[in-house]
Write a protein that holds these residues in place. Structure first.
Motif, short mmCIF file in Angstrom:
data_model
loop_
_atom_site.label_atom_id
_atom_site.label_comp_id
_atom_site.label_asym_id
_atom_site.label_seq_id
_atom_site.Cartn_x
_atom_site.Cartn_y
_atom_site.Cartn_z
N THR A 162 -1.69 -3.23 6.49
CA THR A 162 -1.60 -1.86 6.97
C THR A 162 -2.50 -1.65 8.18
O THR A 162 -2.11 -1.01 9.16
CB THR A 162 -1.99 -0.87 5.86
OG1 THR A 162 -1.24 -1.14 4.68
CG2 THR A 162 -1.74 0.57 6.29
N GLN A 163 -3.70 -2.20 8.11
CA GLN A 163 -4.62 -2.09 9.24
C GLN A 163 -4.03 -2.74 10.49
O GLN A 163 -4.15 -2.23 11.60
CB GLN A 163 -5.95 -2.75 8.90
CG GLN A 163 -7.00 -2.65 10.00
CD GLN A 163 -7.37 -1.22 10.30
OE1 GLN A 163 -7.87 -0.51 9.43
NE2 GLN A 163 -7.14 -0.77 11.53
N ILE B 19 -3.61 7.03 4.49
CA ILE B 19 -3.21 5.74 5.07
C ILE B 19 -3.76 5.60 6.48
O ILE B 19 -4.24 4.53 6.87
CB ILE B 19 -1.68 5.60 5.08
CG1 ILE B 19 -1.13 5.57 3.64
CG2 ILE B 19 -1.24 4.36 5.85
CD1 ILE B 19 -1.52 4.36 2.83
N ASP C 9 -7.97 5.75 6.23
CA ASP C 9 -8.69 4.74 5.45
C ASP C 9 -7.72 3.73 4.83
O ASP C 9 -7.58 3.66 3.61
CB ASP C 9 -9.52 5.42 4.35
CG ASP C 9 -10.43 4.45 3.62
OD1 ASP C 9 -10.79 3.41 4.21
OD2 ASP C 9 -10.78 4.74 2.45
N PRO C 10 -7.04 2.93 5.67
CA PRO C 10 -6.11 1.93 5.13
C PRO C 10 -6.85 0.88 4.31
O PRO C 10 -7.93 0.42 4.71
CB PRO C 10 -5.47 1.33 6.38
CG PRO C 10 -6.49 1.55 7.46
CD PRO C 10 -7.15 2.86 7.13
N GLN C 11 -6.28 0.51 3.16
CA GLN C 11 -6.95 -0.41 2.26
C GLN C 11 -6.50 -1.86 2.43
O GLN C 11 -7.25 -2.79 2.13
CB GLN C 11 -6.72 0.03 0.81
CG GLN C 11 -7.27 1.41 0.49
CD GLN C 11 -8.77 1.49 0.67
OE1 GLN C 11 -9.52 0.72 0.07
NE2 GLN C 11 -9.21 2.40 1.53
N HIS C 12 -5.28 -2.08 2.89
CA HIS C 12 -4.74 -3.43 2.97
C HIS C 12 -4.81 -3.95 4.41
O HIS C 12 -4.53 -3.18 5.35
CB HIS C 12 -3.29 -3.45 2.47
CG HIS C 12 -2.78 -4.82 2.16
ND1 HIS C 12 -2.32 -5.69 3.13
CD2 HIS C 12 -2.68 -5.50 0.98
CE1 HIS C 12 -1.94 -6.82 2.57
NE2 HIS C 12 -2.15 -6.74 1.27
N GLU D 102 0.85 -1.19 0.00
CA GLU D 102 0.00 0.00 0.00
C GLU D 102 0.88 1.24 0.00
O GLU D 102 1.98 1.24 0.56
CB GLU D 102 -0.93 0.01 1.22
CG GLU D 102 -1.98 1.11 1.18
CD GLU D 102 -3.11 0.89 2.17
OE1 GLU D 102 -3.99 1.77 2.25
OE2 GLU D 102 -3.11 -0.15 2.86
#
Length: 290
Positions: free
Chosen positions: A263-264, A254, A257-260, A247
Motif C-alpha cells: 500500500t505504501q 489508508i 497511515d498505510p500498514q502494508h 489491507e
C-alpha cells in the motif's frame, strides 16, 4: 440539470453487498490456480468502496465474479449476497434479471462497449426494455433522453439519435453511465472508468460518479489502479495484490497511515505537487542545459 431534477423516481438501495470467502480459480497444466483468494467485501446501501491494485491483482475478476460474468473455464467459490439474495446460488436466467437492473457495470473502454452500428439512444432503450417488459418504445426513448440529461449531456433530445463515433471519449463514457443508470440500479460497479480519458475529463467523470451516489443513493464499487482516483470518490478501500486483500480500511486511514508495504508503494507512486523535480539537464541525453 441535477440528477434529481429529471423527475424520475429513483429506486432506493435496498440491501448491502456482502462477499464472503470469494475465490476465483483457473485450471492450468499443473493444477488449479487461485487468481482471487478468500476475499471478503462489505458495502452498505449508498456507500462507496474502492478496490485498488496493479494490473493482474484480481480486482477486475472480483467484479466479474460478483456479476456472474467469469470466463467459462473459471470456477467461483464463496458467497455473494445482495441484501437477502444470494447471487452465487442463482441460475443464469435469474442472474440475467439482476445484471443491468439491480446491479449495473461501467467498463473502462466505452468505445468497444458501445455498438457502432446503433445510435446511443437505441442502445440505452434496449438495455432499459430488456428489464422492463411491456414498456413502449416511446417510454423507453423518454427514459434514454432523461438518462443522458442526468449525466449532463447537453441537447440530449437531439444527441440521443447520434452514433458513438459522434461523441468524444468522455461523452461516450457518460453514455455508458447513462445506460447503467436507466434501470435505477442498487449497485453500480465502475471498472477503471477513467483509464482511457485525459486528466480533465477524468475529473469530470469522478465528479459525476460522486453526484450520482449523492443524489440517487446508488451504492458504488470503483475498481482502479490509481489511489488518487479512489480518494476522490470512495469511503473505504480494499487493496489487492496477487488476488489477496493485503489491507483495508477507511480512505483517511489508508492515506494517512498505510500498514502494508505494498500500500505504501502504491501511495508513493502517486505524483505529488510538492515532489522535487530533478535537474533538467538529466532530461537531455547529452546532459546539455539549454
Amino acid at each position: 440539470m441535477s440528477l434529481a431534477s429529471t423527475g424520475t423516481k429513483r429506486r432506493a438501495a435496498t440491501g448491502a453487498l456482502t462477499v464472503r470467502d470469494l475465490t476465483v480459480s483457473f485450471p492450468t497444466a499443473t493444477g488449479s490456480v487461485d487468481v482471487v483468494s478468500h476475499l471478503d467485501l462489505d458495502l452498505q446501501p449508498g456507500g462507496a468502496l474502492g478496490i485498488v491494485g496493479e494490473s493482474g491483482s484480481g480486482k477486475s475478476l472480483t467484479s466479474l465474479a460478483i456479476m456472474g460474468l467469469l470466463p467459462p473455464k473459471a470456477t467461483r467459490a464463496g458467497t455473494v449476497m445482495l441484501g437477502t439474495d444470494q447471487l452465487t446460488s442463482m441460475s443464469e436466467a435469474q442472474l440475467r434479471r439482476v445484471r443491468g437492473d439491480r446491479v449495473a457495470m461501467i467498463f473502462q473502454d466505452p468505445l468497444s462497449s458501445l455498438n457502432p452500428y446503433y445510435t446511443v439512444g437505441a442502445q440505452i432503450e434496449e438495455a432499459y426494455r430488456s428489464h422492463r417488459r411491456g414498456v413502449t418504445r416511446r417510454k423507453a426513448h423518454q427514459v434514454a433522453v432523461e438518462a443522458m440529461e442526468r449525466v449532463h449531456i447537453k441537447d440530449a433530445a437531439r444527441r440521443v439519435d447520434h452514433y458513438p463515433h459522434q461523441f468524444s471519449g468522455g461523452m461516450r463514457q457518460r453514455v455508458m453511465i447513462a445506460m447503467a443508470l436507466a434501470t435505477e440500479p442498487e449497485l453500480l460497479i465502475a471498472d477503471e472508468p477513467t483509464t482511457a480519458l485525459d486528466v480533465t475529463v477524468q475529473a469530470q467523470i469522478l465528479a459525476l460518479l460522486q453526484e450520482i451516489r449523492r443524489e440517487t443513493g446508488t451504492s458504488l464499487i470503483l475498481i482502479t489502479h490509481d489511489l488518487a482516483v479512489v480518494s476522490e470518490v470512495t469511503d473505504h478501500i480494499v487493496v489487492m495484490r496477487s488476488g489477496v486483500c493485503v489491507e483495508r480500511g477507511p480512505v483517511e486511514a489508508i492515506f494517512s497511515d498505510p500498514q502494508h508495504p505494498y500500500t505504501q508503494g502504491l501511495l508513493d507512486a502517486v505524483p505529488r505537487i510538492d515532489d522535487v523535480i530533478g535537474d533538467l539537464r538529466s532530461l537531455s541525453p547529452t546532459g546539455d542545459h539549454r
